[in-house]
Design a protein around this motif. Structure first.
Motif, PDB file in Angstrom:
ATOM      1  N   LEU A  46       0.774  -1.347   0.024  1.00 27.06           N
ATOM      2  CA  LEU A  46      -0.052  -0.251  -0.073  1.00 27.06           C
ATOM      3  C   LEU A  46       0.946   1.196  -0.092  1.00 27.06           C
ATOM      4  O   LEU A  46       0.473   2.366  -0.857  1.00 27.06           O
ATOM      5  N   PHE A  47       1.959   1.367   0.708  1.00 28.85           N
ATOM      6  CA  PHE A  47       3.013   2.482   0.942  1.00 28.85           C
ATOM      7  C   PHE A  47       3.611   2.641  -0.657  1.00 28.85           C
ATOM      8  O   PHE A  47       3.640   3.923  -1.023  1.00 28.85           O
ATOM      9  N   LEU A  48       3.881   1.505  -1.262  1.00 31.39           N
ATOM     10  CA  LEU A  48       4.403   1.584  -2.577  1.00 31.39           C
ATOM     11  C   LEU A  48       3.682   2.189  -3.539  1.00 31.39           C
ATOM     12  O   LEU A  48       3.794   2.992  -4.439  1.00 31.39           O
ATOM     13  N   ILE A  49       2.228   1.924  -3.380  1.00 29.51           N
ATOM     14  CA  ILE A  49       1.221   2.334  -4.323  1.00 29.51           C
ATOM     15  C   ILE A  49       1.092   3.865  -4.271  1.00 29.51           C
ATOM     16  O   ILE A  49       0.845   4.405  -5.019  1.00 29.51           O
ATOM     17  N   VAL A  50       0.958   4.076  -2.915  1.00 28.47           N
ATOM     18  CA  VAL A  50       0.705   5.686  -2.623  1.00 28.47           C
ATOM     19  C   VAL A  50       2.184   6.355  -3.075  1.00 28.47           C
ATOM     20  O   VAL A  50       1.969   7.456  -3.713  1.00 28.47           O
ATOM     21  N   VAL A  51       3.409   5.997  -2.953  1.00 30.13           N
ATOM     22  CA  VAL A  51       4.288   6.577  -3.416  1.00 30.13           C
ATOM     23  C   VAL A  51       4.279   6.882  -4.831  1.00 30.13           C
ATOM     24  O   VAL A  51       4.543   7.769  -5.494  1.00 30.13           O
ATOM     25  N   VAL A  52       4.042   5.713  -5.612  1.00 24.05           N
ATOM     26  CA  VAL A  52       3.915   5.772  -7.213  1.00 24.05           C
ATOM     27  C   VAL A  52       3.060   6.872  -7.811  1.00 24.05           C
ATOM     28  O   VAL A  52       3.175   7.603  -8.421  1.00 24.05           O
ATOM     29  N   LEU A  53       1.751   6.655  -6.717  1.00 26.39           N
ATOM     30  CA  LEU A  53       0.618   7.496  -7.271  1.00 26.39           C
ATOM     31  C   LEU A  53       0.990   9.266  -6.993  1.00 26.39           C
ATOM     32  O   LEU A  53       0.837  10.178  -7.919  1.00 26.39           O
ATOM     33  N   ALA A  54       1.886   9.350  -6.141  1.00 24.81           N
ATOM     34  CA  ALA A  54       2.092  10.742  -5.685  1.00 24.81           C
ATOM     35  C   ALA A  54       3.375  11.286  -6.705  1.00 24.81           C
ATOM     36  O   ALA A  54       3.246  12.255  -7.056  1.00 24.81           O
ATOM     37  N   GLY A  55       4.030  10.201  -7.005  1.00 21.74           N
ATOM     38  CA  GLY A  55       5.023  10.573  -8.075  1.00 21.74           C
ATOM     39  C   GLY A  55       4.825  10.935  -9.326  1.00 21.74           C
ATOM     40  O   GLY A  55       5.137  12.037 -10.014  1.00 21.74           O
ATOM     41  N   ILE A  56       3.787  10.187  -9.808  1.00 22.09           N
ATOM     42  CA  ILE A  56       2.903  10.385 -11.302  1.00 22.09           C
ATOM     43  C   ILE A  56       2.471  11.826 -10.738  1.00 22.09           C
ATOM     44  O   ILE A  56       2.366  12.748 -12.052  1.00 22.09           O
ATOM     45  N   GLY A  57       1.548  12.123  -9.809  1.00 23.29           N
ATOM     46  CA  GLY A  57       1.035  13.352  -9.702  1.00 23.29           C
ATOM     47  C   GLY A  57       1.820  14.675  -9.741  1.00 23.29           C
ATOM     48  O   GLY A  57       1.713  15.631 -10.251  1.00 23.29           O
ATOM     49  N   LEU A  58       3.102  14.622  -8.818  1.00 23.18           N
ATOM     50  CA  LEU A  58       3.870  15.730  -8.801  1.00 23.18           C
ATOM     51  C   LEU A  58       4.582  15.710 -10.028  1.00 23.18           C
ATOM     52  O   LEU A  58       4.746  16.966 -10.646  1.00 23.18           O
ATOM     53  N   GLY A  59       5.035  14.600 -10.809  1.00 24.18           N
ATOM     54  CA  GLY A  59       5.756  14.818 -12.045  1.00 24.18           C
ATOM     55  C   GLY A  59       4.993  15.380 -13.121  1.00 24.18           C
ATOM     56  O   GLY A  59       5.310  16.338 -14.047  1.00 24.18           O
ATOM     57  N   GLY A  60       3.627  14.917 -13.229  1.00 27.85           N
ATOM     58  CA  GLY A  60       2.677  15.524 -14.152  1.00 27.85           C
ATOM     59  C   GLY A  60       2.350  16.957 -13.973  1.00 27.85           C
ATOM     60  O   GLY A  60       2.293  17.875 -15.018  1.00 27.85           O
ATOM     61  N   GLY A  61       2.111  17.426 -12.765  1.00 25.58           N
ATOM     62  CA  GLY A  61       2.178  18.767 -12.407  1.00 25.58           C
ATOM     63  C   GLY A  61       3.286  19.504 -12.543  1.00 25.58           C
ATOM     64  O   GLY A  61       3.189  20.867 -13.208  1.00 25.58           O
ATOM     65  N   ALA A  62       4.530  19.061 -12.647  1.00 29.33           N
ATOM     66  CA  ALA A  62       5.657  19.703 -12.706  1.00 29.33           C
ATOM     67  C   ALA A  62       5.867  20.067 -14.331  1.00 29.33           C
ATOM     68  O   ALA A  62       5.956  21.055 -14.870  1.00 29.33           O
ATOM     69  N   ALA A  63       5.412  18.864 -15.046  1.00 26.11           N
ATOM     70  CA  ALA A  63       5.542  18.987 -16.602  1.00 26.11           C
ATOM     71  C   ALA A  63       4.374  19.910 -17.106  1.00 26.11           C
ATOM     72  O   ALA A  63       4.703  20.726 -17.979  1.00 26.11           O
ATOM     73  N   LEU A  64       3.202  20.173 -16.636  1.00 25.52           N
ATOM     74  CA  LEU A  64       2.301  21.040 -17.039  1.00 25.52           C
ATOM     75  C   LEU A  64       2.784  22.552 -16.579  1.00 25.52           C
ATOM     76  O   LEU A  64       2.504  23.295 -17.517  1.00 25.52           O
ATOM     77  N   ALA A  65       3.054  22.446 -15.548  1.00 30.47           N
ATOM     78  CA  ALA A  65       3.746  23.949 -14.925  1.00 30.47           C
ATOM     79  C   ALA A  65       4.854  24.265 -16.142  1.00 30.47           C
ATOM     80  O   ALA A  65       4.763  25.672 -16.486  1.00 30.47           O
ATOM     81  N   THR A  66       5.794  23.615 -16.358  1.00 25.32           N
ATOM     82  CA  THR A  66       6.843  23.782 -17.165  1.00 25.32           C
ATOM     83  C   THR A  66       6.361  24.234 -18.644  1.00 25.32           C
ATOM     84  O   THR A  66       6.706  25.254 -19.318  1.00 25.32           O
ATOM     85  N   LEU A  67       5.259  23.577 -18.940  1.00 23.22           N
ATOM     86  CA  LEU A  67       4.709  23.660 -20.333  1.00 23.22           C
ATOM     87  C   LEU A  67       4.116  25.404 -20.337  1.00 23.22           C
ATOM     88  O   LEU A  67       3.980  25.708 -21.481  1.00 23.22           O
ATOM     89  N   MET A  68       3.317  25.397 -19.260  1.00 19.77           N
ATOM     90  CA  MET A  68       2.551  26.566 -19.282  1.00 19.77           C
ATOM     91  C   MET A  68       3.606  28.074 -19.242  1.00 19.77           C
ATOM     92  O   MET A  68       3.403  28.767 -19.657  1.00 19.77           O
ATOM     93  N   VAL A  69       4.940  27.591 -18.641  1.00 21.30           N
ATOM     94  CA  VAL A  69       5.449  28.881 -18.203  1.00 21.30           C
ATOM     95  C   VAL A  69       6.564  28.970 -19.613  1.00 21.30           C
ATOM     96  O   VAL A  69       6.905  30.036 -19.942  1.00 21.30           O
ATOM     97  N   LEU A  70       7.148  27.854 -20.046  1.00 22.77           N
ATOM     98  CA  LEU A  70       8.075  27.845 -20.917  1.00 22.77           C
ATOM     99  C   LEU A  70       7.644  27.374 -22.476  1.00 22.77           C
ATOM    100  O   LEU A  70       8.512  27.222 -23.568  1.00 22.77           O
TER     101      LEU A  70
END
Length: 150
Positions: free
Chosen positions: A5-29
């Motif tokens: 359960l801890f590994l699944i939460v970590v993977v989902l959090a990583g996907i969410g944070l990575g996707g958010g960072a990619a979207l923010a980078t696309l919007m800025v640059l």
């Protein structure tokens, strides 16, 4: 069970944070929207006409060994500005000469037996010859209307 359960939460959090960072980078640059003021002016519309070229006999040369596989007869039209059509018609012999000087060294044979003409190669030969015979930019398009083995 806690580890899975801890590994699944970590993977989902990583996907969410990575996707958010990619979207923010696309919007800025990311790419800027096209501005109408910087767009190049549209090319003037020029009234054109087609000048027919009847029955040009061209050799078919194989790309493999450079041997002559046959001949083909082409008919094509040149799209030119209407005000230059009479000049182009008068200078057609210079175009035919320039085409003849290029076709014997341009491999145009296509197909397994080498008896079919490569229309794209012929169109490129005509465009290069037209620039030599009439000057650059006079012929806008080459329309091949017929290609018959001879």
């Amino acid at each position: 069970m806690k580890k899975i359960l801890f590994l699944i939460v970590v993977v989902l959090a990583g996907i969410g944070l990575g996707g958010g960072a990619a979207l923010a980078t696309l919007m800025v640059l990311g790419p800027r929207p096209a501005q109408a003021a910087k767009a190049p002016a549209a090319e003037e519309s020029v009234e054109t006409t087609f000048v027919p070229v009847d029955k040009l006999l061209a050799p078919l040369v194989s790309a493999d060994d450079g041997r002559l596989t046959g001949y083909v007869q082409f008919q094509f039209n040149l799209e030119v500005p209407r005000d230059k059509s009479s000049e182009v018609t008068q200078r057609l012999p210079l175009l035919l000469h320039a085409i003849n000087m290029r076709t014997f060294k341009t491999p145009m044979a296509a197909g397994k037996d080498g008896l079919l003409p490569g229309l794209e190669q012929f169109r490129q030969v005509v465009e290069a010859s037209a620039a030599e015979a009439f000057g650059a930019g006079v012929v806008r398009k080459v329309a091949i209307t017929q290609a018959t083995p001879a």
